[in-house]
Write a protein that holds these residues in place. Structure first.
Motif, PDB file in Angstrom:
ATOM      1  N   ASP A  47       0.961  -0.842  -0.228  1.00 28.19           N
ATOM      2  CA  ASP A  47      -0.122   0.092   0.226  1.00 28.19           C
ATOM      3  C   ASP A  47       0.891   1.082  -0.096  1.00 28.19           C
ATOM      4  OD1 ASP A  47      -2.537  -1.348   0.261  1.00 28.19           O
ATOM      5  OD2 ASP A  47      -2.438  -2.090   2.369  1.00 28.19           O
ATOM      6  N   TRP A  48       1.144   1.631  -1.055  1.00 28.27           N
ATOM      7  CA  TRP A  48       1.678   2.629  -1.938  1.00 28.27           C
ATOM      8  C   TRP A  48       1.172   4.435  -1.267  1.00 28.27           C
ATOM      9  CZ3 TRP A  48       6.996   1.957  -2.023  1.00 28.27           C
ATOM     10  CH2 TRP A  48       7.521   0.477  -2.269  1.00 28.27           C
ATOM     11  N   PRO A  49       2.230   5.717  -0.620  1.00 27.54           N
ATOM     12  CA  PRO A  49       1.268   6.471  -1.000  1.00 27.54           C
ATOM     13  C   PRO A  49       1.582   7.253  -2.051  1.00 27.54           C
ATOM     14  CG  PRO A  49       4.020   6.476   0.441  1.00 27.54           C
ATOM     15  CD  PRO A  49       3.218   5.328  -0.299  1.00 27.54           C
ATOM     16  N   PRO A  50      -0.110   8.343  -2.227  1.00 29.26           N
ATOM     17  CA  PRO A  50      -0.013   8.838  -3.015  1.00 29.26           C
ATOM     18  C   PRO A  50       1.583   9.207  -4.101  1.00 29.26           C
ATOM     19  CG  PRO A  50      -1.739   9.281  -1.737  1.00 29.26           C
ATOM     20  CD  PRO A  50      -0.835   8.700  -1.020  1.00 29.26           C
ATOM     21  N   GLY A  51       1.151   9.131  -5.396  1.00 27.37           N
ATOM     22  CA  GLY A  51       1.938  10.074  -6.274  1.00 27.37           C
ATOM     23  C   GLY A  51       3.254   8.862  -6.480  1.00 27.37           C
ATOM     24  N   CYS A  52       3.712   7.498  -5.473  1.00 31.35           N
ATOM     25  CA  CYS A  52       5.022   6.699  -5.487  1.00 31.35           C
ATOM     26  C   CYS A  52       5.031   6.546  -7.057  1.00 31.35           C
ATOM     27  CB  CYS A  52       4.550   5.662  -4.633  1.00 31.35           C
ATOM     28  SG  CYS A  52       5.543   5.923  -3.104  1.00 31.35           S
ATOM     29  N   VAL A  53       6.230   6.658  -7.646  1.00 33.24           N
ATOM     30  CA  VAL A  53       6.626   5.934  -8.783  1.00 33.24           C
ATOM     31  C   VAL A  53       7.645   4.265  -8.461  1.00 33.24           C
ATOM     32  CG1 VAL A  53       7.783   6.239 -10.937  1.00 33.24           C
ATOM     33  CG2 VAL A  53       6.537   8.056  -9.794  1.00 33.24           C
ATOM     34  N   ILE A  54       7.445   3.306  -8.872  1.00 32.85           N
ATOM     35  CA  ILE A  54       8.440   2.084  -8.343  1.00 32.85           C
ATOM     36  C   ILE A  54       9.340   2.014 -10.232  1.00 32.85           C
ATOM     37  CG2 ILE A  54       8.526  -0.081  -7.468  1.00 32.85           C
ATOM     38  CD1 ILE A  54       7.123   2.098  -5.875  1.00 32.85           C
ATOM     39  N   HIS A  55      10.459   2.564  -9.534  1.00 33.54           N
ATOM     40  CA  HIS A  55      11.525   1.501 -10.643  1.00 33.54           C
ATOM     41  C   HIS A  55      11.950   0.091 -10.856  1.00 33.54           C
ATOM     42  CE1 HIS A  55      11.712   5.788 -12.550  1.00 33.54           C
ATOM     43  NE2 HIS A  55      11.540   6.230 -11.801  1.00 33.54           N
ATOM     44  N   GLU A  56      11.753  -0.741 -11.504  1.00 35.39           N
ATOM     45  CA  GLU A  56      11.947  -1.774 -11.277  1.00 35.39           C
ATOM     46  C   GLU A  56      13.421  -2.444 -12.706  1.00 35.39           C
ATOM     47  OE1 GLU A  56       9.093  -4.751 -11.883  1.00 35.39           O
ATOM     48  OE2 GLU A  56       8.104  -4.044 -10.069  1.00 35.39           O
ATOM     49  N   ILE A  57      14.432  -2.865 -11.831  1.00 40.29           N
ATOM     50  CA  ILE A  57      15.730  -2.444 -12.853  1.00 40.29           C
ATOM     51  C   ILE A  57      15.632  -3.717 -12.936  1.00 40.29           C
ATOM     52  CG2 ILE A  57      17.667  -1.889 -13.087  1.00 40.29           C
ATOM     53  CD1 ILE A  57      17.748   0.499 -11.571  1.00 40.29           C
ATOM     54  N   ASP A  58      16.327  -5.091 -14.273  1.00 37.86           N
ATOM     55  CA  ASP A  58      16.156  -5.847 -14.183  1.00 37.86           C
ATOM     56  C   ASP A  58      16.965  -6.087 -15.616  1.00 37.86           C
ATOM     57  OD1 ASP A  58      16.996  -8.434 -13.975  1.00 37.86           O
ATOM     58  OD2 ASP A  58      16.004  -8.712 -12.059  1.00 37.86           O
ATOM     59  N   ARG A  59      17.448  -7.347 -16.405  1.00 39.49           N
ATOM     60  CA  ARG A  59      17.601  -7.689 -18.051  1.00 39.49           C
ATOM     61  C   ARG A  59      16.309  -7.900 -18.294  1.00 39.49           C
ATOM     62  NH1 ARG A  59      19.683 -12.556 -18.167  1.00 39.49           N
ATOM     63  NH2 ARG A  59      18.813 -13.235 -15.268  1.00 39.49           N
ATOM     64  N   GLU A  60      16.260  -8.019 -19.553  1.00 37.83           N
ATOM     65  CA  GLU A  60      14.936  -7.538 -20.451  1.00 37.83           C
ATOM     66  C   GLU A  60      14.524  -8.932 -20.228  1.00 37.83           C
ATOM     67  OE1 GLU A  60      13.484  -6.697 -24.794  1.00 37.83           O
ATOM     68  OE2 GLU A  60      15.599  -6.772 -24.082  1.00 37.83           O
ATOM     69  N   GLY A  61      15.145 -10.488 -19.948  1.00 38.04           N
ATOM     70  CA  GLY A  61      14.487 -11.881 -20.190  1.00 38.04           C
ATOM     71  C   GLY A  61      13.631 -11.859 -18.577  1.00 38.04           C
ATOM     72  N   VAL A  62      14.341 -11.227 -18.146  1.00 36.52           N
ATOM     73  CA  VAL A  62      13.491 -11.360 -16.687  1.00 36.52           C
ATOM     74  C   VAL A  62      12.022 -10.873 -16.609  1.00 36.52           C
ATOM     75  CG1 VAL A  62      13.401 -11.010 -13.928  1.00 36.52           C
ATOM     76  CG2 VAL A  62      15.578 -11.804 -15.758  1.00 36.52           C
ATOM     77  N   LEU A  63      11.863  -9.647 -16.870  1.00 32.28           N
ATOM     78  CA  LEU A  63      10.603  -8.196 -17.047  1.00 32.28           C
ATOM     79  C   LEU A  63      10.188  -9.323 -18.254  1.00 32.28           C
ATOM     80  CD1 LEU A  63      12.900  -4.838 -16.743  1.00 32.28           C
ATOM     81  CD2 LEU A  63      11.489  -5.918 -14.871  1.00 32.28           C
ATOM     82  N   ALA A  64      10.448  -9.840 -19.113  1.00 27.34           N
ATOM     83  CA  ALA A  64       9.429 -10.115 -20.117  1.00 27.34           C
ATOM     84  C   ALA A  64       8.617 -11.764 -19.398  1.00 27.34           C
ATOM     85  CB  ALA A  64       9.950 -10.879 -21.207  1.00 27.34           C
ATOM     86  N   PHE A  65       9.885 -12.767 -18.716  1.00 30.44           N
ATOM     87  CA  PHE A  65       8.246 -13.385 -17.943  1.00 30.44           C
ATOM     88  C   PHE A  65       8.283 -13.104 -17.578  1.00 30.44           C
ATOM     89  CE2 PHE A  65       8.892 -16.065 -15.159  1.00 30.44           C
ATOM     90  CZ  PHE A  65       8.433 -17.442 -15.109  1.00 30.44           C
ATOM     91  N   LYS A  66       8.324 -11.632 -16.185  1.00 34.71           N
ATOM     92  CA  LYS A  66       7.046 -11.214 -15.467  1.00 34.71           C
ATOM     93  C   LYS A  66       5.912 -10.746 -16.028  1.00 34.71           C
ATOM     94  CE  LYS A  66       8.094  -8.229 -11.443  1.00 34.71           C
ATOM     95  NZ  LYS A  66       8.885  -7.619 -10.877  1.00 34.71           N
TER      96      LYS A  66
END
Length: 302
Positions: free
Chosen positions: A119-138
């Motif tokens: 439960d994030w407060p309003p206005g939060c931005v979550i940057h998820e850094i990882d390799r393209e293959g991992v993010l594609a699977f996700k």
């Protein structure tokens, strides 16, 4: 950027090398989710495990773990990951709700689902850094589920061996605003120079009021614990030789480096949080968790 090339980071996707460890942690989170006294709940974790053929038969419920909590991998090690998840969840929420930061950076985000379940407060931005293959699977798994992020979520598809700073800036990261950084289960795999670069860069990109948490190991020689039940059971049960993936060189004193740069830093053993929460791993003989430390740092406002 300091090179971090090693045999453990060459595998694309999630079904080999370090990528497979993301599925191991997801399975542990799924098991934790189904405990009646769960410290953290992740309803997406089970779906990640089931979507990968290499681990489709892994347990995702404590009732299906052979040997129950006595199982070194799916008992003790899984409890460790459940505790770690809860502690770092608390850190992120405290840093945003109380600390006031509104941009979060997850290094090696893997199959992390915090953007969807916290439960994030309003206005939060979550940057998820990882390799393209991992993010594609996700993304493939999440696209098939009722999954709606509770904050603005920005995937940053870049290898940490490449210019992740430019990629993060292109994704909208603002170094003039307070930020929260998390390197969970990552630094073990990086050569010392790469860890130093990451810590130094976080310092450079962090405005006053920022916070950082990371996991570190203190052992001078990881092979001291090569016969520990945690490592041997992980290799025997699911074929992951963690020691072959970890960088073997002596680790830098990143916590000390942050103190020298003016950060307020605290270093804890996982066992401290076991006592605090009343559940989790306790010390044992030949313990591969003995050198693990969880580090929390804040860059004070002046």
């Amino acid at each position: 950027m300091v090179g971090t090339t090693s045999r453990s980071t060459e595998v694309e996707g999630v079904e080999g090398g370090v990528g497979l460890t993301a599925l191991l942690v997801a399975a542990a989170r799924a098991i934790e989710t189904h405990r009646h006294d769960a410290l953290a709940r992740d309803v997406f974790a089970e779906h990640f495990v089931r979507a990968a053929p290499a681990c489709a038969q892994w347990p995702v419920h404590p009732g299906t773990v052979e040997g129950g909590d006595a199982n070194p991998l799916w008992g003790r090690f899984a409890r460790y990951f459940g505790l770690r998840t809860r502690v770092l969840d608390d850190f992120l929420l405290r840093s945003t709700h109380t600390g006031g930061a509104r941009q979060v950076v997850l290094f090696g985000a893997g199959l992390d689902s915090r953007a969807f379940r916290l439960d994030w407060p309003p206005g939060c931005v979550i940057h998820e850094i990882d390799r393209e293959g991992v993010l594609a699977f996700k993304h493939k798994v999440l696209d098939g589920l009722p999954a709606t992020p509770k904050a603005a979520r920005v995937p940053v598809a870049v290898d940490l061996r490449a210019d992740w700073v430019t990629a993060l800036a292109a994704a909208g990261f603002d170094p003039a605003a307070p930020s929260v950084w998390l390197a969970e289960g990552l630094l073990f795999y990086l050569p010392p120079a790469a860890e130093t670069y990451l810590i130094d860069t976080v310092h450079r990109l962090s405005a006053e009021g920022s916070a950082l948490a990371f996991e570190a190991k203190l052992e001078k020689d990881l092979l001291v614990y090569r016969d520990s039940p945690l490592y041997t059971s992980t290799a025997q049960q699911i074929g992951i030789d963690l020691l072959s993936l970890f960088a073997r060189e002596p680790r830098p004193d990143s916590a000390g480096d942050l103190v020298a740069k003016g950060w307020s830093t605290s270093v804890h053993t996982p066992f401290e949080f076991t006592h605090r929460h009343g559940r989790g791993p306790l010390p044992e003989e030949n313990d591969a968790l003995a050198g693990n430390r969880w580090v929390f740092a804040d860059k004070p406002r002046r």
